[in-house]
Design an enzyme around this catalytic site. Sequence first.
Site, PDB file in Angstrom:
ATOM      1  N   GLY C  52     -30.126  45.247  24.836  1.00  0.00           N
ATOM      2  CA  GLY C  52     -31.005  45.009  25.969  1.00  0.00           C
ATOM      3  C   GLY C  52     -32.294  45.785  25.809  1.00  0.00           C
ATOM      4  O   GLY C  52     -32.348  46.806  25.126  1.00  0.00           O
ATOM      5  N   SER C  53     -33.362  45.325  26.457  1.00  0.00           N
ATOM      6  CA  SER C  53     -34.610  46.077  26.465  1.00  0.00           C
ATOM      7  C   SER C  53     -34.539  47.139  27.564  1.00  0.00           C
ATOM      8  O   SER C  53     -33.602  47.180  28.343  1.00  0.00           O
ATOM      9  CB  SER C  53     -35.786  45.133  26.694  1.00  0.00           C
ATOM     10  OG  SER C  53     -35.938  44.292  25.571  1.00  0.00           O
ATOM     11  N   GLY C  54     -35.559  48.007  27.578  1.00  0.00           N
ATOM     12  CA  GLY C  54     -35.577  49.074  28.582  1.00  0.00           C
ATOM     13  C   GLY C  54     -35.173  50.413  28.003  1.00  0.00           C
ATOM     14  O   GLY C  54     -35.101  51.405  28.727  1.00  0.00           O
ATOM     15  N   HIS C  55     -34.902  50.428  26.695  1.00  0.00           N
ATOM     16  CA  HIS C  55     -34.509  51.683  26.037  1.00  0.00           C
ATOM     17  C   HIS C  55     -35.580  52.164  25.063  1.00  0.00           C
ATOM     18  O   HIS C  55     -35.300  52.963  24.170  1.00  0.00           O
ATOM     19  CB  HIS C  55     -33.190  51.494  25.282  1.00  0.00           C
ATOM     20  CG  HIS C  55     -32.093  50.928  26.118  1.00  0.00           C
ATOM     21  ND1 HIS C  55     -31.670  51.536  27.277  1.00  0.00           N
ATOM     22  CD2 HIS C  55     -31.347  49.801  25.986  1.00  0.00           C
ATOM     23  CE1 HIS C  55     -30.703  50.805  27.807  1.00  0.00           C
ATOM     24  NE2 HIS C  55     -30.494  49.747  27.050  1.00  0.00           N
ATOM     25  N   LYS C 103     -24.361  48.754  19.743  1.00  0.00           N
ATOM     26  CA  LYS C 103     -23.871  49.694  20.742  1.00  0.00           C
ATOM     27  C   LYS C 103     -22.682  49.052  21.461  1.00  0.00           C
ATOM     28  O   LYS C 103     -22.715  47.872  21.806  1.00  0.00           O
ATOM     29  CB  LYS C 103     -24.980  50.042  21.747  1.00  0.00           C
ATOM     30  CG  LYS C 103     -26.233  50.607  21.069  1.00  0.00           C
ATOM     31  CD  LYS C 103     -27.158  51.376  22.002  1.00  0.00           C
ATOM     32  CE  LYS C 103     -27.783  50.563  23.108  1.00  0.00           C
ATOM     33  NZ  LYS C 103     -28.553  49.387  22.639  1.00  0.00           N
ATOM     34  N   ASP C 108     -22.987  43.108  24.261  1.00  0.00           N
ATOM     35  CA  ASP C 108     -23.558  43.243  22.915  1.00  0.00           C
ATOM     36  C   ASP C 108     -22.542  42.864  21.853  1.00  0.00           C
ATOM     37  O   ASP C 108     -22.842  42.140  20.893  1.00  0.00           O
ATOM     38  CB  ASP C 108     -24.048  44.682  22.678  1.00  0.00           C
ATOM     39  CG  ASP C 108     -25.239  45.029  23.545  1.00  0.00           C
ATOM     40  OD1 ASP C 108     -25.050  45.132  24.784  1.00  0.00           O
ATOM     41  OD2 ASP C 108     -26.343  45.192  23.021  1.00  0.00           O
ATOM     42  N   HIS C 217     -27.583  52.408  31.227  1.00  0.00           N
ATOM     43  CA  HIS C 217     -27.905  51.299  32.131  1.00  0.00           C
ATOM     44  C   HIS C 217     -27.533  51.693  33.552  1.00  0.00           C
ATOM     45  O   HIS C 217     -27.361  50.861  34.417  1.00  0.00           O
ATOM     46  CB  HIS C 217     -27.126  50.034  31.756  1.00  0.00           C
ATOM     47  CG  HIS C 217     -27.198  49.695  30.319  1.00  0.00           C
ATOM     48  ND1 HIS C 217     -26.228  50.066  29.419  1.00  0.00           N
ATOM     49  CD2 HIS C 217     -28.149  49.055  29.604  1.00  0.00           C
ATOM     50  CE1 HIS C 217     -26.578  49.645  28.207  1.00  0.00           C
ATOM     51  NE2 HIS C 217     -27.735  49.045  28.292  1.00  0.00           N
TER      52      HIS C 217
END
Lengths: 195, 195, 329, 329
Positions: C52-55, C103, C108, C217
């Site tokens: 996911g994005s945001g990391h 991860k 995922d 998250h």
Amino acid sequence: MTLTTDETRQWLLEFSKRIQEQKQYLSDLDQAIGDGDHGSNMARGVTAVEDMIKDDSLTKPSEVMKKAAMAMISKVGGASGPLYGSAFLDMSKIIDEESLPEVVEAGLNAIKKRGKAELEDKTMVDMWGPVVEALKTDTLTQAFIEETMEATKPLKAKKGRASYLNERSIGHLDPGAVSSGYLFIAMIEEVGKND
Amino acid sequence: MTLTTDETRQWLLEFSKRIQEQKQYLSDLDQAIGDGDHGSNMARGVTAVEDMIKDDSLTKPSEVMKKAAMAMISKVGGASGPLYGSAFLDMSKIIDEESLPEVVEAGLNAIKKRGKAELEDKTMVDMWGPVVEALKTDTLTQAFIEETMEATKPLKAKKGRASYLNERSIGHLDPGAVSSGYLFIAMIEEVGKND
Amino acid sequence: MKKIINDSSRVVDEMIEGFCFAHQELVKKIDDYRVIVSRDIENQVGLVSGGGSGHEPAHAGFVGEGMLSAAVCGEVFSSPTPDQVLEGIKASDNGQGVLLVVKNYTGDVLNFDMAKELAEMEDIAVETVLVDDDIAVEDSTYTAGKRGVAGTIFVHKILGAYARQGKTLKELKELGDDLVGRIKTIGVALTAATVPEVGKPGFNLKADELEYGVGIHGEPGYLRETLKTSKDIAKELVEKLSQSFTFKEDGQYGVLVNGLGATPLMEQYVFLNDVKKELAESNMQIAYTKVGNYMTSLDMAGLSLTIIEFSGTTEIAALNEEVTTPSWG
Amino acid sequence: MKKIINDSSRVVDEMIEGFCFAHQELVKKIDDYRVIVSRDIENQVGLVSGGGSGHEPAHAGFVGEGMLSAAVCGEVFSSPTPDQVLEGIKASDNGQGVLLVVKNYTGDVLNFDMAKELAEMEDIAVETVLVDDDIAVEDSTYTAGKRGVAGTIFVHKILGAYARQGKTLKELKELGDDLVGRIKTIGVALTAATVPEVGKPGFNLKADELEYGVGIHGEPGYLRETLKTSKDIAKELVEKLSQSFTFKEDGQYGVLVNGLGATPLMEQYVFLNDVKKELAESNMQIAYTKVGNYMTSLDMAGLSLTIIEFSGTTEIAALNEEVTTPSWG
Ligand SMILES: Nc1ncnc2c1ncn2[C@@H]1O[C@H](COP(=O)(O)OP(=O)(O)O)[C@@H](O)[C@H]1O
Ligand SMILES: Nc1ncnc2c1ncn2[C@@H]1O[C@H](COP(=O)(O)OP(=O)(O)O)[C@@H](O)[C@H]1O
Ligand SMILES: [Mg+2]
Ligand SMILES: [Mg+2]
Ligand SMILES: [Mg+2]
Ligand SMILES: [Mg+2]
């Protein structure tokens, strides 16, 4: 009795309609024990399903079902995407020849294989499993589906994000079981209607 | 009349006492038109001044004043540190020979040279300047000092952080002028007391 | 929600566009896919990660010579889909196969697994290393298992060095599996992250509360307490980590203090200083240290502490090797 | 105040301790001083910078081969004192003199000036380059002048490269003065920073407000508005910057998007993407781009945009040169 192409298409369109109507509710369920995106994940998926199965050149149920699988796989992103996608994909492989109980069972097996969940792990398996049984004994009703959704409430999650909550996952419906419930309510409504 | 070593020491100790008493007030003044640290900057400085001038081996006013200069220079950090430090340093150069008006004027000139501020720029120059004049005409009183503090209120800041505020700096006392006022009130109290 | 963004549904695409503009010498985007690939794809096993994005900077910031061949960017906090991952695999394969660093989250895992199957159907050899360093969750057959968090960047860096050295896919898979078992992380959150499309924080902490064990998250942690000093937080996290290790006096360890997004470097250094003091009591050797925002959680305030037990100096050398990536630093 | 610290009066010392531990291969601290020096002091003109703490990684993160010889760390948001700066100068001098890079704040200017005088008394040649890139304040004889903000890192990097190349003190001073005139920055804040010793935010913005032109110590800006999109913020800041430049079609420019501490990289890339689009209208060439937290303001949310007009490709090459510092990246 095998499904017609049109039945297959109508089933998936009805599924899409229900998902979109319940988008917020599904996300709310996921907010309680997951990350709150099951509604938008599924909505993204079924919108793509609609787009892809509208195509008039699809002449076999398998073609429709495979398109739906590809849409779910390539649009959802969450855990539910590959699960629905694998289910639809394996269903597409036999849907032209087999009847509903076998078809749905193929989906169930695909989900179990991919997600490694068993009954009572508080996942969509807890919808697909009972539905397969009910189809086999010809006892599937909307009421049964709704009871099956409710039956996920007391379970403790052992797979997926909800499992991080441990005991705290108890007392909530499993979002994937609920969205799967809509799939089967749509099925009851649209498949075999013109018999 | 030149100052005695003891007078010089007492003057600075009294200055320190007043700064520490008014620490919060000075920071509050600085909060209004600067960055709110003038009280703690000065307190840090005068605490070091106290430490360094306690030393009994200091036998001349110039030695005491130079220690005070070094303390301000090495402990304050804000704009006020190098300004007080330069003032004290240049004062120390003549304090053994000259009397108060000349000594304070040397301080004023050091401040002006380092900070490049003129009268009415709303800085400590607006305290040191008038005080030098009053010393020369022998009219320096606590009331005069307090009036001089007040007189910085209508000014618009042209130097230091307060200048970023432009018109909005009007209507507030200049913190450096106020802390300098305490220096001169302490001076009135402690210098020439035993004449 | 106070964020410098436009349309929250377009935030990932716009970020990628900005990212590719900023780092155009090093990386490029595959048309129609949210896949960032290195401009220098060497003659080596491909290394692909994502999630996911945001990391950010994970994972796209680690694409480049010596680290990842490609990073696949999902929606915010959501796995990328198999077709996206497949594209990253195809772009990274030079005939020597591709290693996926994933991860451990169900989403995922399932999406990357499916991509692996698709790639294998196209005759690309693919292996997966699953990173599950977050010890906040107990590992058992009754959960989805430990999560993958900041320790992942050690896997990228070390396997990146090994891949560059010419290790085979099989070797990388084995080295990776072994490596992952020696990386442990635990985090602490002071505030929750706000996902743009959601518009409000993922959970609520009071003005004086912190939570230990929160995931990247916003997954729930194991303990909520009133705000502690850095020293106390270091004590708690080191204590928790030490349950997963038997620190050996002659063992060599690496430490990563990872900012979660809104916590300034100043606090991260203060915290590292306290960690150092806590660890000093174990007489272990700290042979490698890293501090900064590497695996973030949007605007979450807080940090995580990762410890790696080195199997030998090769791993330390691998961490110290120069790379050409936007963000390893 | 939610911070991972211990005693707020010791935060700078503890940070420095953590910093020196993390980067012990590259830097060391001078005993009894808050001065960080490079372990590789080359045979070149020394380059010393510093200022108040709370802007990490500035300035200590830029100490190392190819950038600064030393950084002097003051209290949070307060200039270091002359004796501290003097120590940094002495440690950096190899007989070729020392150049000070000072951000234009009265406190910094006076303290560094005094240090310069002290160093000159010890026969060290010292020159100062004053950075005043923040165009939020108008430059006039009626103010302390424009402030020094994020553009300072370009000065560190470019002069660092020149110093390494062997330029003399006089040359560096001239090059630096010329360079500074071509660097302009403007910031936007979404929230204020909280100085640990103060314990509350330096100013207050409503939940839906932003302020343009805020300085890196929370100095007041020029306009407060309700929250805007990234596109609108980019428009405003580029517009403001374009008043200080005459963008030439064939001119070469560099862009820095600098996060102020609490703003995630995701937003910074989204913003850069919008800046790129705004600048595209001027048909200028963007020959260099940098994004990240380089000159922060503790936990302030927001960012700044810096544009540099290059005098030629030498400056671009200087920015691209490899360095060995904790944080240039
Ligand atoms: N291993 C698994 N096997 C079967 N179903 C699973 C598994 N993991 C998760 N699920 C189903 O997926 C649902 C969550 O889907 P979704 O929210 O879309 O994905 P994510 O958890 O990645 O955010 C759960 O409610 C559950 O029914
Ligand atoms: N250029 C200058 N010349 C003379 N005095 C100045 C100048 N700049 C600032 N000051 C004085 O310094 C005071 C502020 O000191 P302080 O708050 O300790 O430092 P800083 O402004 O660096 O935080 C102002 O109130 C003013 O009196
Ligand atoms: Mg979910
Ligand atoms: Mg999800
Ligand atoms: Mg001040
Ligand atoms: Mg100050």
